[in-house]
Design a protein around this motif. Sequence first.
Motif, PDB file in Angstrom:
ATOM      1  N   HIS A  17      -2.780  -3.906  -0.884  1.00  0.00           N
ATOM      2  CA  HIS A  17      -1.400  -4.239  -1.225  1.00  0.00           C
ATOM      3  C   HIS A  17      -0.702  -3.047  -1.887  1.00  0.00           C
ATOM      4  O   HIS A  17       0.465  -2.737  -1.585  1.00  0.00           O
ATOM      5  CB  HIS A  17      -1.401  -5.451  -2.162  1.00  0.00           C
ATOM      6  CG  HIS A  17      -0.034  -5.948  -2.535  1.00  0.00           C
ATOM      7  ND1 HIS A  17       0.510  -5.736  -3.786  1.00  0.00           N
ATOM      8  CD2 HIS A  17       0.888  -6.646  -1.829  1.00  0.00           C
ATOM      9  CE1 HIS A  17       1.713  -6.290  -3.835  1.00  0.00           C
ATOM     10  NE2 HIS A  17       1.966  -6.841  -2.664  1.00  0.00           N
ATOM     11  N   ALA A  18      -1.409  -2.361  -2.776  1.00  0.00           N
ATOM     12  CA  ALA A  18      -0.828  -1.210  -3.458  1.00  0.00           C
ATOM     13  C   ALA A  18      -0.584  -0.056  -2.483  1.00  0.00           C
ATOM     14  O   ALA A  18       0.438   0.633  -2.561  1.00  0.00           O
ATOM     15  CB  ALA A  18      -1.741  -0.760  -4.590  1.00  0.00           C
ATOM     16  N   HIS A  19      -1.526   0.168  -1.550  1.00  0.00           N
ATOM     17  CA  HIS A  19      -1.342   1.249  -0.576  1.00  0.00           C
ATOM     18  C   HIS A  19      -0.140   0.976   0.335  1.00  0.00           C
ATOM     19  O   HIS A  19       0.584   1.905   0.709  1.00  0.00           O
ATOM     20  CB  HIS A  19      -2.608   1.426   0.255  1.00  0.00           C
ATOM     21  CG  HIS A  19      -3.637   2.301  -0.398  1.00  0.00           C
ATOM     22  ND1 HIS A  19      -3.496   3.662  -0.499  1.00  0.00           N
ATOM     23  CD2 HIS A  19      -4.804   1.996  -1.009  1.00  0.00           C
ATOM     24  CE1 HIS A  19      -4.544   4.171  -1.127  1.00  0.00           C
ATOM     25  NE2 HIS A  19      -5.351   3.183  -1.450  1.00  0.00           N
ATOM     26  N   ILE A  20       0.068  -0.282   0.700  1.00  0.00           N
ATOM     27  CA  ILE A  20       1.246  -0.619   1.506  1.00  0.00           C
ATOM     28  C   ILE A  20       2.519  -0.315   0.721  1.00  0.00           C
ATOM     29  O   ILE A  20       3.508   0.175   1.272  1.00  0.00           O
ATOM     30  CB  ILE A  20       1.204  -2.094   1.933  1.00  0.00           C
ATOM     31  CG1 ILE A  20       0.031  -2.346   2.889  1.00  0.00           C
ATOM     32  CG2 ILE A  20       2.517  -2.506   2.594  1.00  0.00           C
ATOM     33  CD1 ILE A  20       0.088  -1.514   4.159  1.00  0.00           C
ATOM     34  N   GLY A  21       2.492  -0.570  -0.589  1.00  0.00           N
ATOM     35  CA  GLY A  21       3.633  -0.221  -1.428  1.00  0.00           C
ATOM     36  C   GLY A  21       3.879   1.277  -1.449  1.00  0.00           C
ATOM     37  O   GLY A  21       5.022   1.737  -1.385  1.00  0.00           O
TER      38      GLY A  21
END
Length: 356
Positions: A17-21
């Motif tokens: 989720h953080a990498h997509i952000g």
Amino acid sequence: YTSGTTGRPKGAVATHHAHIGALTNSLYFAALSALGRGLVPGQGPIPVGLLTFPFFHVAAFTGFYRAMAVGGTLVLLRAWDTDTAIGLVRDHGVTAFGGVPTTALQLLARAAELDEDLPTLTSVSTGGAPAPPELVARLTARYGERVEPANGYGLTETLGGVTANFGAQYRTWPQSVGRPAPVVETRIAGPDGTEAPEGEVGELWLRGQSLISGYWQDPEATGAVFTPDGWFRTGDLARVADGGRVTVVDRIKDMVIRGGENVYCVEVEAALHEHPDVLEAAVFGVPHPVLGEEVAAVVRVRAGAGLGAAEVREFVGRGLAGFKVPAHVVVGEDELPRNATGKVLKRTLRENWPTP
């Protein structure tokens, strides 16, 4: 892992989720840059980037994600070498350069020496360390508006850039790292954690999707930098002004307190970089029996420049308050010690500083 320039490296736990952000942040800034140049985002030639960051460094994520999203090309440089970099730009038609400010300055200086126009280059982006405002001035003086300057702010803990400054706005506010992405919150926090008034210096706090969830198997370190409501304490001193633009003034650990006066090393380093013969500069505090600390500087100059410590002090004294002028200056032609990602190892310089 964090770079370890101020302590032991820590494992940064990043979710999908953080990498997509982080990917979304990068694409947002790319689209905003294109619109600022009168282009339609996603259209035009496929970018070719020269990536000088190693893949274990978070700044590589930004270049990699952006290239992956648009089907671009990345040209890799295993170890920094200015002549090799210029050859790769020429041979592969590189359009975008990304690196720490020192490598960008070295690229510009060497290109000027060779009278190399780098005709395919359209952007120079820096990160990983504060960029002296002189970098933008030198880039614009040589290439005009053909090459877009860009910088930003990000950490291992943010998985890449969360603010960006580019193009005409960067030329207007060269000391700034720009505005944050829409899904990133910023706070300039005072000593008690409350938000400081606009324009005042405090610790930069961040909150948003691209932040890590904590440090691997280190709850104590995680609790020291993350607040219960999700704010991340960056350890950087900054201020917000000029319509929400963030300006980083120093690392809290790097700030020199000289006789009760705060000296921001980034400001002094920027003044040193204004000298045309200065290639690198590192400023830090050294002990003083009365003042507590004094300002010291290690400066790398152009070969054969003949620049001495007295001339350096006199030059920066024209624009800095007297207490900010380095009391001790070491001038040489050797490169400053750096880690694998290009950051100057001030800790090594302090440890090797001659004791009185």
